[in-house]
Write a protein that holds these residues in place. Sequence first.
Motif, short mmCIF file in Angstrom:
data_model
loop_
_atom_site.label_atom_id
_atom_site.label_comp_id
_atom_site.label_asym_id
_atom_site.label_seq_id
_atom_site.Cartn_x
_atom_site.Cartn_y
_atom_site.Cartn_z
N GLN A 4 0.84 -1.20 0.00
CA GLN A 4 0.00 0.00 0.00
C GLN A 4 0.88 1.25 0.00
O GLN A 4 0.61 2.21 -0.73
CB GLN A 4 -0.93 0.00 1.22
CG GLN A 4 -1.93 1.12 1.21
CD GLN A 4 -2.92 1.03 0.08
OE1 GLN A 4 -3.27 -0.04 -0.39
NE2 GLN A 4 -3.36 2.16 -0.40
N VAL A 5 1.93 1.25 0.79
CA VAL A 5 2.87 2.38 0.81
C VAL A 5 3.50 2.56 -0.56
O VAL A 5 3.59 3.68 -1.08
CB VAL A 5 3.95 2.17 1.90
CG1 VAL A 5 5.09 3.18 1.73
CG2 VAL A 5 3.35 2.29 3.29
N ALA A 6 3.88 1.46 -1.19
CA ALA A 6 4.49 1.54 -2.53
C ALA A 6 3.51 2.14 -3.53
O ALA A 6 3.89 2.98 -4.36
CB ALA A 6 4.94 0.15 -2.98
N ARG A 7 2.25 1.72 -3.47
CA ARG A 7 1.24 2.28 -4.39
C ARG A 7 1.06 3.77 -4.18
O ARG A 7 0.97 4.55 -5.15
CB ARG A 7 -0.10 1.56 -4.20
CG ARG A 7 -0.22 0.35 -5.06
CD ARG A 7 -1.62 -0.23 -5.01
NE ARG A 7 -1.42 -1.59 -4.55
CZ ARG A 7 -2.02 -2.16 -3.52
NH1 ARG A 7 -2.92 -1.53 -2.82
NH2 ARG A 7 -1.75 -3.38 -3.17
N LEU A 8 0.99 4.19 -2.92
CA LEU A 8 0.82 5.62 -2.64
C LEU A 8 2.05 6.42 -3.09
O LEU A 8 1.92 7.54 -3.59
CB LEU A 8 0.56 5.84 -1.15
CG LEU A 8 -0.79 5.32 -0.65
CD1 LEU A 8 -0.84 5.35 0.88
CD2 LEU A 8 -1.94 6.11 -1.24
N GLU A 9 3.22 5.83 -2.96
CA GLU A 9 4.44 6.48 -3.45
C GLU A 9 4.40 6.62 -4.97
O GLU A 9 4.73 7.68 -5.52
CB GLU A 9 5.67 5.67 -3.06
CG GLU A 9 6.20 5.95 -1.69
CD GLU A 9 7.49 5.20 -1.45
OE1 GLU A 9 8.51 5.88 -1.19
OE2 GLU A 9 7.50 3.96 -1.52
N GLU A 10 3.99 5.55 -5.65
CA GLU A 10 3.92 5.58 -7.12
C GLU A 10 2.96 6.66 -7.61
O GLU A 10 3.19 7.28 -8.64
CB GLU A 10 3.46 4.22 -7.65
CG GLU A 10 4.51 3.13 -7.53
CD GLU A 10 3.95 1.75 -7.87
OE1 GLU A 10 2.80 1.66 -8.35
OE2 GLU A 10 4.67 0.77 -7.62
N ARG A 11 1.91 6.90 -6.86
CA ARG A 11 0.93 7.92 -7.23
C ARG A 11 1.37 9.33 -6.83
O ARG A 11 0.68 10.31 -7.12
CB ARG A 11 -0.41 7.63 -6.55
CG ARG A 11 -1.08 6.39 -7.01
CD ARG A 11 -2.39 6.23 -6.27
NE ARG A 11 -2.92 4.91 -6.47
CZ ARG A 11 -3.76 4.31 -5.64
NH1 ARG A 11 -4.16 4.92 -4.54
NH2 ARG A 11 -4.21 3.12 -5.89
N GLY A 12 2.49 9.42 -6.12
CA GLY A 12 2.97 10.72 -5.67
C GLY A 12 2.21 11.26 -4.48
O GLY A 12 2.25 12.46 -4.20
N GLN A 13 1.54 10.38 -3.74
CA GLN A 13 0.74 10.81 -2.60
C GLN A 13 1.46 10.64 -1.26
O GLN A 13 1.02 11.18 -0.25
CB GLN A 13 -0.58 10.03 -2.56
CG GLN A 13 -1.45 10.30 -3.77
CD GLN A 13 -2.64 9.38 -3.86
OE1 GLN A 13 -2.60 8.24 -3.44
NE2 GLN A 13 -3.73 9.90 -4.40
N LEU A 14 2.56 9.93 -1.28
CA LEU A 14 3.31 9.64 -0.06
C LEU A 14 4.79 9.65 -0.40
O LEU A 14 5.18 9.25 -1.50
CB LEU A 14 2.91 8.25 0.45
CG LEU A 14 3.37 7.82 1.83
CD1 LEU A 14 2.65 8.64 2.91
CD2 LEU A 14 3.07 6.35 2.03
#
Length: 78
Positions: A4-14
Amino acid sequence: MASQVARLEERGQLERRPHPRHRHVQELHLTDAGRDSLRDAEAVIVDIEQRIAEKLGPKKAAQLRALLDEVADVVREA
């Protein structure tokens, strides 16, 4: 959690940042895009909750809230 952290990073949200004192620790921070997404999600949730409350009426909505509070207590205790 890591995915989940990786996905949020990929989206530029985290974003990950090094901890100022502990070199082996990374901190997670919401970006502006992440905060915008969170605000948008909150607005959707408030709208859904209002629709549910209107559909159920005050008495049933209060019962639902009480039941969900009990469920949340059980989950926290687990």
